[in-house]
Scaffold this active site. Structure first.
Site, PDB file in Angstrom:
ATOM      1  N   GLU A 149       1.007  -1.308   0.087  1.00  0.00           N
ATOM      2  CA  GLU A 149       0.108   0.130  -0.192  1.00  0.00           C
ATOM      3  C   GLU A 149       0.813   1.073  -0.017  1.00  0.00           C
ATOM      4  OE1 GLU A 149      -2.914   0.094   3.138  1.00  0.00           O
ATOM      5  OE2 GLU A 149      -2.521   2.308   3.125  1.00  0.00           O
ATOM      6  N   GLU A 154      -2.578  12.129   2.042  1.00  0.00           N
ATOM      7  CA  GLU A 154      -3.404  11.725   3.108  1.00  0.00           C
ATOM      8  C   GLU A 154      -3.267  12.566   4.215  1.00  0.00           C
ATOM      9  OE1 GLU A 154      -2.718   7.813   4.674  1.00  0.00           O
ATOM     10  OE2 GLU A 154      -4.595   7.911   5.776  1.00  0.00           O
TER      11      GLU A 154
END
Ligand SMILES: *[C@@H]1O[C@H](CO)[C@@H](O)[C@H](O)[C@H]1NC(C)=O
Ligand SMILES: *[C@@H]1O[C@H](CO)[C@@H](O)[C@H](O)[C@H]1NC(C)=O
Ligand SMILES: *[C@@H]1O[C@H](CO)[C@@H](O)[C@H](O)[C@H]1NC(C)=O
Ligand SMILES: *[C@@H]1O[C@H](CO)[C@@H](O)[C@H](O)[C@H]1NC(C)=O
Ligand SMILES: *[C@@H]1O[C@H](CO)[C@@H](O)[C@H](O)[C@H]1NC(C)=O
Length: 504
Positions: A149, A154
């Protein structure tokens, strides 16, 4: 410790995976693009272009788990997605969504196509920002965390600093040198440090306008991610200083200088990152934005008679028009690759048609194992928390010799330390109401349920290790998803097993 009191919430790690971001969705079909991995072996060629005029047709809409996320049909009907010169992805800005309900509707999209290696260039003009928001732009491989991932954008709430991180299985660490961002954590293993991953912070005071309001007021910018066999590097370009060769469609990372983030170290990139899809979502509150809402974002409107998560949920639910800033506006998203076997002297053009996906899926046009491939669901989350604020407190998974709730008690009754009996269902999600709490283990999650009046059942995401405990107060149903574990109080509840027959 077998159970935690409710005030676990005060010190709960904010780095745990969150239900709303833990399940990829079914990908019906897609093309797999494999590019060369030797850095600099050949110029990059455009292999996949997410043109704004057809943007959303290249994605599936994840909607099956978190009620916040709507289907493609609803997203179009309600105008949450728009195509044109730009692709826009927004949220509901007209309705109130009281605590305990579905939450403010938003979208999460995952690309049909998947990639190994490449140069991913996102030009965005605006991103979701503000109290209660938790937006993310990330890459995810099948069977989390086996195929990795990579979280590229973010952050939470009114933050001005982007977090870039990666999550893998054990054995991948990052050195943290040769980059402009502030290096934070080295171990990418999702079982280490409460799944904080290996990450860096793009401190907004040193790298201006890289996230949120700063980025938006500056007209956005470009995030470029180069994934080779040797490293994964990211560059952030504010609007005014985007590399010329990006604008001209011949991107050459060798000319871009020191990367913003340089992810390399003691990590075999090729064995840890494969077949990744692109995900973009706007989440609210939850295990990151919600947990730190009171402690780190006192400037956000607070409900001081509620805990941090509920305070966040109340603000998000009660203030629809505030979320007019919670939208993604994307000018372009393009994926470039080098030919898989780079031929240094080869002459090839940069036209799209000149490249054939190295592993052709022609014939089936299927991505057999992918995020949410039809027989299997993956569990994952973007980097879910700031790591600067202290030592995460996640506990190690139970050792192999100790019986664990899943799978050892699957389908049977288990009596916890408070003498409450639960029926355990491994691989199932209990759907029906609820709030989220951090827990040290699945068993610990049962202890949390014991202490909450009205708790009928729990869903736990995190295997047998630390994770997110979803306390359910409504009679619901069990749905097989392969990765969540559910338990319900066997004496008080009976639950239809909806999807048992579809279990492979
Ligand atoms: C329930 O709460 C009490 C009081 O805070 C605490 O002592 C106890 O350990 C808690 N039990 C569980 C199972 O969390
Ligand atoms: C990636 O996907 C391709 C095409 O479906 C498949 O052949 C390959 O085995 C996959 N690789 C990994 C590591 O899963
Ligand atoms: C604030 O939280 C309290 C306690 O949970 C709740 O009763 C109240 O309705 C909340 N107020 C608002 C405005 O949401
Ligand atoms: C638990 O048992 C159910 C019913 O037999 C089964 O479908 C499921 O796969 C099991 N879960 C795990 C994780 O083995
Ligand atoms: C069962 O799972 C399938 C996909 O595996 C899904 O389409 C269906 O809606 C589920 N059924 C229920 C009742 O949730």
């Amino acid at each position: 410790m077998r159970s935690l009191p409710l005030d676990v919430r005060k010190y709960a790690i904010v780095v745990l995976s969150l239900l709303s971001t833990t399940h990829a969705q079914s990908v019906a079909e897609g093309t797999f693009y494999k590019g060369g991995g030797a850095p600099g072996a050949a110029p990059y060629q455009l292999v996949d272009d997410y043109q704004p005029s057809i943007f959303f047709s290249k994605f599936n809409f994840y909607s099956s788990y978190d009620p916040t996320y709507v289907t493609k049909d609803v997203a179009w009907q309600n105008g949450y997605v728009q195509e044109g010169d730009q692709a826009v992805m927004s949220v509901d800005t007209t309705n109130k969504w009281p605590r305990g309900g579905d939450g403010r509707p938003a979208t999460r999209i995952i690309s049909n196509n998947a990639y190994t290696h490449g140069l991913f260039i996102l030009d965005l003009e605006h991103m979701p920002w503000g109290c209660g928001t938790w937006p993310a732009y990330w890459l995810l491989g099948p069977d989390w965390a086996t195929n990795g991932e990579i979280d590229i954008i973010e952050g939470v709430n009114t933050g001005m600093s982007n977090s870039i991180s990666m999550h893998t299985e054990a054995g991948c660490t990052i050195a943290g040198s040769g980059q402009t961002a502030t290096f934070q954590t080295s171990d990418c293993d999702h079982n280490a440090n409460g799944n904080s991953g290996c990450g860096s912070l793009l401190d907004g005071s040193k790298i201006p306008n890289n996230y949120g309001e700063g980025l938006n007021n500056n007209g956005g910018g470009v995030y470029a991610t180069e994934w080779t066999s040797e490293y994964i590097k990211h560059w952030f370009f504010p609007r005014e200083s985007i590399a010329d060769n990006i604008a001209s469609g011949e991107p050459d990372p060798a000319t871009w200088g020191i990367p913003t983030v340089n992810a390399q170290g003691s990590c075999d990139i090729d064995s840890n990152f494969n077949n990744m899809s692109i995900i973009i979502n706007t989440d609210f509150c939850g295990a990151w934005a919600g947990w730190v809402y009171q402690s780190q974002f006192p400037e956000c409107p607070q409900n001081m008679s509620a805990n941090s998560l509920d305070s966040c949920v109340d603000f998000v639910g009660n203030n629809p028009s505030y979320f007019e800033e919670a939208y993604w506006e994307i000018n372009s998203l393009q994926v470039y690759q080098m030919p898989e076997v780079a031929q240094p002297s080869a002459s090839y053009t940069t036209s799209l048609s000149s490249i054939t996906p190295a592993v052709s899926t022609a014939g089936t046009s299927q991505l057999p194992v992918g995020p949410g491939a039809s027989t299997q669901d993956v569990s994952s989350a973007p980097y879910t928390g700031p790591t600067s604020s202290g030592t995460p407190t996640g506990s190690a998974p139970a050792s192999a010799s100790t019986p664990v709730l899943c799978p050892d008690y699957n389908g049977t009754a288990f009596t916890d330390s408070n003498n409450v009996q639960y029926e355990i269902h491994c691989g199932f999600d209990y759907q029906g109401g609820g709030n989220v709490y951090a827990a040290e283990s699945f068993e610990n999650c049962l202890g949390i349920c014991d202490n909450i009046s009205g708790c009928k059942a729990v869903s736990f995401v995190g295997g047998n290790g630390a994770g997110s405990c979803y306390v359910k107060d409504a009679t619901g149903s069990l749905n097989y998803d392969g990765s969540t574990n559910a338990a319900f109080k066997s004496v008080t509840d009976t639950v239809p097993l909806l999807n048992l027959t579809q279990h492979p």
